[in-house]
Design an enzyme around this catalytic site. Structure first.
Site, PDB file in Angstrom:
ATOM      1  N   SER A 195       7.521   9.876 -11.113  1.00 33.71           N
ATOM      2  CA  SER A 195       7.740  11.175 -11.755  1.00 33.71           C
ATOM      3  C   SER A 195       8.677  12.044 -10.915  1.00 33.71           C
ATOM      4  O   SER A 195       8.886  11.789  -9.725  1.00 33.71           O
ATOM      5  CB  SER A 195       6.405  11.903 -11.936  1.00 33.71           C
ATOM      6  OG  SER A 195       5.932  12.379 -10.687  1.00 33.71           O
ATOM      7  N   THR A 196       9.199  13.086 -11.546  1.00 33.87           N
ATOM      8  CA  THR A 196      10.025  14.061 -10.819  1.00 33.87           C
ATOM      9  C   THR A 196       9.243  14.584  -9.605  1.00 33.87           C
ATOM     10  O   THR A 196       9.788  14.714  -8.497  1.00 33.87           O
ATOM     11  CB  THR A 196      10.361  15.253 -11.750  1.00 33.87           C
ATOM     12  OG1 THR A 196      10.953  14.744 -12.944  1.00 33.87           O
ATOM     13  CG2 THR A 196      11.286  16.236 -11.084  1.00 33.87           C
ATOM     14  N   GLU A 197       7.951  14.837  -9.834  1.00 34.57           N
ATOM     15  CA  GLU A 197       7.106  15.398  -8.767  1.00 34.57           C
ATOM     16  C   GLU A 197       6.829  14.381  -7.664  1.00 34.57           C
ATOM     17  O   GLU A 197       6.510  14.768  -6.531  1.00 34.57           O
ATOM     18  CB  GLU A 197       5.791  15.907  -9.361  1.00 34.57           C
ATOM     19  CG  GLU A 197       5.931  17.161 -10.226  1.00 34.57           C
ATOM     20  CD  GLU A 197       6.507  16.911 -11.628  1.00 34.57           C
ATOM     21  OE1 GLU A 197       6.486  15.748 -12.092  1.00 34.57           O
ATOM     22  OE2 GLU A 197       6.988  17.873 -12.250  1.00 34.57           O
ATOM     23  N   ASN A 198       6.938  13.087  -7.963  1.00 38.87           N
ATOM     24  CA  ASN A 198       6.679  12.074  -6.934  1.00 38.87           C
ATOM     25  C   ASN A 198       7.720  12.097  -5.808  1.00 38.87           C
ATOM     26  O   ASN A 198       7.480  11.547  -4.728  1.00 38.87           O
ATOM     27  CB  ASN A 198       6.615  10.662  -7.551  1.00 38.87           C
ATOM     28  CG  ASN A 198       5.368  10.406  -8.381  1.00 38.87           C
ATOM     29  OD1 ASN A 198       5.381   9.616  -9.326  1.00 38.87           O
ATOM     30  ND2 ASN A 198       4.259  11.057  -8.051  1.00 38.87           N
ATOM     31  N   SER A 231       0.166  14.788 -16.587  1.00 32.51           N
ATOM     32  CA  SER A 231       1.101  14.791 -15.448  1.00 32.51           C
ATOM     33  C   SER A 231       2.571  14.767 -15.878  1.00 32.51           C
ATOM     34  O   SER A 231       3.365  13.980 -15.350  1.00 32.51           O
ATOM     35  CB  SER A 231       0.791  13.625 -14.495  1.00 32.51           C
ATOM     36  OG  SER A 231      -0.531  13.714 -14.010  1.00 32.51           O
ATOM     37  N   ASP A 268      -1.739   4.659 -12.882  1.00 32.19           N
ATOM     38  CA  ASP A 268      -2.219   5.496 -11.771  1.00 32.19           C
ATOM     39  C   ASP A 268      -3.341   4.801 -10.997  1.00 32.19           C
ATOM     40  O   ASP A 268      -4.082   3.994 -11.555  1.00 32.19           O
ATOM     41  CB  ASP A 268      -2.709   6.843 -12.324  1.00 32.19           C
ATOM     42  CG  ASP A 268      -2.796   7.907 -11.247  1.00 32.19           C
ATOM     43  OD1 ASP A 268      -2.229   7.708 -10.151  1.00 32.19           O
ATOM     44  OD2 ASP A 268      -3.445   8.943 -11.504  1.00 32.19           O
ATOM     45  N   HIS A 294       0.905  -0.167  -4.408  1.00 31.42           N
ATOM     46  CA  HIS A 294       2.075  -0.204  -5.302  1.00 31.42           C
ATOM     47  C   HIS A 294       2.543  -1.653  -5.498  1.00 31.42           C
ATOM     48  O   HIS A 294       2.834  -2.074  -6.609  1.00 31.42           O
ATOM     49  CB  HIS A 294       3.225   0.632  -4.726  1.00 31.42           C
ATOM     50  CG  HIS A 294       2.899   2.089  -4.562  1.00 31.42           C
ATOM     51  ND1 HIS A 294       2.257   2.807  -5.532  1.00 31.42           N
ATOM     52  CD2 HIS A 294       3.131   2.963  -3.539  1.00 31.42           C
ATOM     53  CE1 HIS A 294       2.104   4.066  -5.122  1.00 31.42           C
ATOM     54  NE2 HIS A 294       2.617   4.182  -3.916  1.00 31.42           N
ATOM     55  N   GLY A 303      -2.780   4.134  -4.870  1.00 27.99           N
ATOM     56  CA  GLY A 303      -3.125   4.602  -3.533  1.00 27.99           C
ATOM     57  C   GLY A 303      -4.613   4.442  -3.254  1.00 27.99           C
ATOM     58  O   GLY A 303      -5.023   3.956  -2.196  1.00 27.99           O
ATOM     59  N   ARG A 308      -5.445  13.563 -17.294  1.00 24.51           N
ATOM     60  CA  ARG A 308      -4.341  14.511 -17.451  1.00 24.51           C
ATOM     61  C   ARG A 308      -3.056  13.758 -17.787  1.00 24.51           C
ATOM     62  O   ARG A 308      -2.989  12.541 -17.677  1.00 24.51           O
ATOM     63  CB  ARG A 308      -4.171  15.380 -16.200  1.00 24.51           C
ATOM     64  CG  ARG A 308      -3.980  14.603 -14.911  1.00 24.51           C
ATOM     65  CD  ARG A 308      -3.754  15.546 -13.715  1.00 24.51           C
ATOM     66  NE  ARG A 308      -3.786  14.793 -12.472  1.00 24.51           N
ATOM     67  CZ  ARG A 308      -4.842  14.722 -11.655  1.00 24.51           C
ATOM     68  NH1 ARG A 308      -5.944  15.367 -11.931  1.00 24.51           N
ATOM     69  NH2 ARG A 308      -4.783  13.996 -10.557  1.00 24.51           N
ATOM     70  N   TRP A 368      -6.672   2.415  -4.740  1.00 23.63           N
ATOM     71  CA  TRP A 368      -6.988   0.978  -4.695  1.00 23.63           C
ATOM     72  C   TRP A 368      -6.716   0.426  -3.301  1.00 23.63           C
ATOM     73  O   TRP A 368      -7.542  -0.304  -2.737  1.00 23.63           O
ATOM     74  CB  TRP A 368      -6.134   0.252  -5.734  1.00 23.63           C
ATOM     75  CG  TRP A 368      -6.444  -1.195  -5.921  1.00 23.63           C
ATOM     76  CD1 TRP A 368      -7.382  -1.740  -6.750  1.00 23.63           C
ATOM     77  CD2 TRP A 368      -5.800  -2.304  -5.265  1.00 23.63           C
ATOM     78  NE1 TRP A 368      -7.365  -3.110  -6.659  1.00 23.63           N
ATOM     79  CE2 TRP A 368      -6.401  -3.482  -5.755  1.00 23.63           C
ATOM     80  CE3 TRP A 368      -4.778  -2.411  -4.322  1.00 23.63           C
ATOM     81  CZ2 TRP A 368      -6.017  -4.750  -5.335  1.00 23.63           C
ATOM     82  CZ3 TRP A 368      -4.387  -3.678  -3.895  1.00 23.63           C
ATOM     83  CH2 TRP A 368      -5.011  -4.830  -4.396  1.00 23.63           C
TER      84      TRP A 368
END
Ligand code: IPE
Ligand code: IPE
Ligand code: MG
Length: 257
Positions: A66-69, A193, A21, A38, A24, A191, A26
């Protein structure tokens, strides 16, 4: 002297999982677009894999998407998918040279076709390697995984009494891998995530403020050293773990680490 020399080679975790993680932030700190972060994170993947291999880790799982990404802006998602394809193609010789076997977990069918093709090619081309297993978590989330495990257990017709914790483990995408003993997350976030929720039940958690594109071999060794400084008790007392007889304790103390 490298931190690697200070690590006890007899107590290396067999499986290390990493939440990569901070790409972004960075990039932003350098006035650049997120995707620049990335792209620079790929060098960190190389360093981390190299360090894990040198230390003798057998399984390295990297949370890459991730699924959420999927909810991120389309340009970022597309760029990440292209980066994945380019990296697999570009690194294949190196993976084979270092005897790295590539695996993927997650909803692979949701990835664009060219990603699926290159992933399958990469996994096939490295399937005979056995120095270290590199597991990419792609379009992965633990709740997605557990939901699918429940569905497939129900579909198998097993009765409730026949279901054990092992049944659940055997229906997860990680069924061929041991549970991680160590989970690392970079970038200062504390966390999980939606990562490997079932499998990290007793993992040691290590959080570092280092942003992923800055993560290098020594950072990985620092995490291993920190892991080795901990006492893993699995619900027992410290005396039991250290094999010190406890008065009135008829159980044979069990050494777990
Ligand atoms: C991790 O870096 C890479 C992915 C989640 C794909 P981020 O992109 O989440 O970077 P930050 O957390 O916004 O800095
Ligand atoms: C977790 O990072 C997912 C990956 C590293 C692939 P995120 O940046 O997506 O997590 P949150 O949104 O900060 O929890
Ligand atoms: Mg993030």
């Amino acid at each position: 002297m490298s931190l690697l020399d200070q690590i006890d080679k007899n107590r290396i975790p067999s499986h290390v999982a990493v939440i990569m993680d901070g790409n972004g932030r960075w990039a932003k700190s350098q006035g650049k677009e997120r995707i620049f972060g990335h792209a620079n994170g790929v060098e960190s993947v190389r360093s981390c894999l190299k360090a894990a291999t040198k230390a003798g880790v057998q399984y390295l799982t990297l949370y890459a998407f991730s699924t959420e990404n999927w909810n991120r802006p389309k340009e970022e998602v597309d760029a990440l998918m292209n980066l994945l394809v380019d990296t697999i193609i570009g690194e294949l010789d190196e993976l084979n040279k270092n005897e790295v076997r590539l695996h993927a977990i997650g909803d692979i069918q949701s990835l664009p076709d060219h990603c699926q093709t290159e992933l399958a090619r990469g996994m096939m081309a490295t399937s005979q390697n056995n120095t270290i297993n590199l597991i990419l978590a792609l379009s992965y989330s633990a709740r997605w995984e557990i939901l699918n495990a429940v569905k497939s257990i129900v579909a198998s017709g097993l009765s409730a009494d026949g279901i054990t914790a092992d049944t659940i483990s055997q229906h997860l995408t990680t069924k061929s891998f041991p549970d991680p003993e160590l989970l690392i997350r970079t970038s200062g976030e504390h966390r999980i995530s939606n990562f490997l929720l079932w499998q990290i039940a007793y993992a040691e958690l290590y959080f570092t403020d280092t942003l992923w594109p800055d993560f290098r071999e020594e950072d990985f060794y620092a995490a291993l050293l920190n892991y080795q400084s901990r006492e893993r008790r699995f619900g027992k007392t410290s005396d039991q773990i250290q094999n010190i007889p406890v008065e009135g304790d008829s159980n044979q103390p069990l050494r777990l680490v």
